[in-house]
Design a protein around this motif. Structure first.
Motif, mmCIF file in Angstrom:
data_model
loop_
_atom_site.group_PDB
_atom_site.id
_atom_site.type_symbol
_atom_site.label_atom_id
_atom_site.label_comp_id
_atom_site.label_asym_id
_atom_site.label_seq_id
_atom_site.Cartn_x
_atom_site.Cartn_y
_atom_site.Cartn_z
ATOM 1 N N ASP A 212 6.734 -103.322 -64.018
ATOM 2 C CA ASP A 212 7.948 -102.326 -64.801
ATOM 3 C C ASP A 212 8.399 -102.676 -65.610
ATOM 4 N N GLY A 226 16.630 -97.515 -63.222
ATOM 5 C CA GLY A 226 15.086 -96.757 -61.885
ATOM 6 C C GLY A 226 13.945 -97.121 -62.636
ATOM 7 N N TYR A 269 4.957 -101.068 -50.636
ATOM 8 C CA TYR A 269 4.652 -101.905 -51.704
ATOM 9 C C TYR A 269 5.554 -102.920 -52.188
ATOM 10 N N ASN A 285 9.185 -102.033 -50.921
ATOM 11 C CA ASN A 285 9.039 -101.216 -50.565
ATOM 12 C C ASN A 285 8.498 -100.403 -49.812
ATOM 13 N N ARG A 287 7.027 -97.406 -49.990
ATOM 14 C CA ARG A 287 7.362 -95.775 -50.436
ATOM 15 C C ARG A 287 6.238 -96.451 -51.924
ATOM 16 N N GLY A 289 5.656 -96.267 -55.492
ATOM 17 C CA GLY A 289 7.504 -96.544 -56.769
ATOM 18 C C GLY A 289 6.981 -95.910 -57.652
ATOM 19 N N ASP A 290 7.919 -95.695 -57.915
ATOM 20 C CA ASP A 290 8.218 -94.765 -58.715
ATOM 21 C C ASP A 290 8.689 -95.918 -60.684
ATOM 22 N N GLU A 292 5.920 -96.528 -61.508
ATOM 23 C CA GLU A 292 4.909 -97.318 -60.935
ATOM 24 C C GLU A 292 3.386 -96.112 -60.751
HETATM 25 N N1 GLY Z 1 9.950 -98.826 -59.572
HETATM 26 C C1 GLY Z 1 10.390 -99.370 -58.969
HETATM 27 C C2 GLY Z 1 10.618 -98.806 -57.093
HETATM 28 O O1 GLY Z 1 10.192 -97.775 -57.280
HETATM 29 O O2 GLY Z 1 11.720 -99.312 -56.459
#
Ligand code: GLY
Ligand code: AMP
Length: 423
Positions: A212, A226, A269, A285, A287, A289-290, A292
């Protein structure tokens, strides 16, 4: 089969895009969704954090599977509430989502089970934290205990910065209750790699690796965001590193959660850092990733819906999860000013040209429809994703796609996919 996805960002668009390719031909719903998701699913005007609203809708519509994608509804116990109503859900229960929701929980878990992570101390008293901060070497890392929209981590260069971070978090409560406790952590150096894994609490299947780019500007300058873009696979995540992670980190984490009576089902994650002394966990995490997800799911060969159902029904062992031997890059197009103040409601053009002429897939993060016009509606607006045989080709293709898209004050990084050693 009816499937509801909770959330409305780029991650959820990618999940829905992948589900729309399932041979099981699901009827798709999203709460609340966004301008891009609306092309593939029925968007319902229910906030992702509205637990009772989602449960009511899932009951009324007789939804067969609800996928809870963002962190806050997981921490609010949305999966527990759905299951209590006899509804099937994908995602961890509240008592397992705490692995992301509480930094103190996750650090203590790692310490107890010998999972490699940065050394740390926990404080619930600001004076004690400040006294300790006079004794540490700098830079040092200060983390608010709870969810703080990804902003609860401060890397303090000296005591002065550490002091103001502690005062902001613990005294002025800038992150609310998330700041009743702080973790002070050893600063680690190395590249960060994200590995997401499907798990039903018994079997764990890691996805392909990703990296990321968190800072707003090229060369990793500017504020943390983010995520301004991602690529997959990571060039650093070799088969040997994978072995090490499976043995030292991934499987021990699943076992540890079971031992604690908090079996984890969903996507776990692993935020990893490649240090000189081996791989360590920076964060967990609970969940996907965003952003990812935007580079990982396009590389998945197996039907995502089949995997979701197998996780929910605790029979992941039966599914053979396969990945393409290729590469993906996602360049985030953000509103100028993000992550600080930015304008919304600006018309977006060129998405169709990007998809048709450059062969990219454009995932919507913050967009909304106004009649026939697509408007910006958030800090991160779009994720332009390219898949190709190699990372270099995917980078080129992604930026060809980016060149077709326009909105006023559009901002993006020009170095996604390139990571200099040591950054
Ligand atoms: N890209 C990091 C997250 O989703 O926490
Ligand atoms: P977290 O919310 O824990 O993922 O932290 C956000 C970001 O802060 C990470 O992705 C890292 O870039 C950075 N970070 C967190 N902890 C450390 C650490 N111990 N050493 C160096 N950087 C860190």
């Amino acid at each position: 089969m009816k499937v509801l996805v909770v959330g409305g960002g780029g991650r959820e668009h990618t999940i829905i895009w992948k589900l729309s390719q399932s041979p099981l031909k699901p009827e798709l719903f999203a709460a609340p969704g966004n301008g891009g998701i609306a092309e593939l699913a029925t968007c319902v005007d229910i906030k992702a954090t509205d637990v009772e609203g989602v449960v009511r809708f899932a009951k009324e519509k007789q939804i067969d599977l609800t996928v809870v994608a963002p962190d806050d509804p997981l921490m609010l116990g949305m999966v527990d509430r759905l299951e209590a109503e006899g509804l099937k859900a994908f995602g961890p229960r509240q008592n397992a989502a705490i692995i992301e929701g509480s930094k103190v929980f996750s650090k203590d878990l790692m310490k107890k089970y010998g999972i490699p992570t940065a050394a740390y101390e926990v404080f619930d008293d600001s004076e004690a934290a400040l006294a300790y901060l006079k004794t540490v070497s700098y830079p040092t890392v200060i983390k608010a205990e709870g969810l703080a929209l990804g902003k609860g981590v401060i890397i303090a260069a000296d005591y002065g910065e550490a002091e103001s971070a502690v005062r902001d978090i613990m005294c002025d409560k800038v992150f609310g209750d998330a700041g009743s406790r702080v973790v002070v952590e050893e600063f680690l150096t190395g590249q960060e790699v994200s590995v997401l894994a499907f798990t039903d609490g018994k079997t764990l299947c890691p996805m392909v690796s990703a990296q990321d780019h968190k800072r707003a500007y090229d060369n990793d300058e500017g504020l943390n965001t983010g995520g301004m873009g991602t690529f997959s696979p990571s060039r650093l995540y070799s088969a040997a590193v994978h072995e090490e992670c499976m043995k030292q980190i991934f499987l021990p984490t699943v076992k540890a959660m079971n031992k604690e009576g908090r079996p984890f089902k969903g996507v776990l994650y692993f935020g990893l850092i490649m240090t000189k002394n081996g791989v360590k966990v920076i964060e967990y995490n609970a969940r996907f990733g965003d952003p990812e997800t935007q580079v990982v799911l396009p590389r998945l060969k197996t039907d995502l819906l089949e995997i979701f159902l197998a996780v929910a029904e605790e029979r992941l062992e039966e599914v053979d999860i396969l990945w393409e031997d290729n590469a993906a890059v996602c360049v985030v197009l953000a509103s100028g000013g993000y992550p600080k103040k930015y304008a919304s409601g600006l018309p977006i053009s060129g998405i169709r040209e990007a998809e048709q002429e450059a062969g990219v897939t454009v995932f919507h993060a913050g967009t909304k429809r106004d009649g026939d016009t697509l408007l910006t509606a958030g800090g991160r607006v779009l994720g332009v994703t390219a898949v190709s045989g190699t990372l270099d080709e995917a980078i080129k293709k992604a930026y060809q796609g980016v060149s077709k898209i326009h909105f006023d004050n559009m901002h993006f990084r020009t170095d996604i996919g390139i990571k200099k050693e040591g950054i």
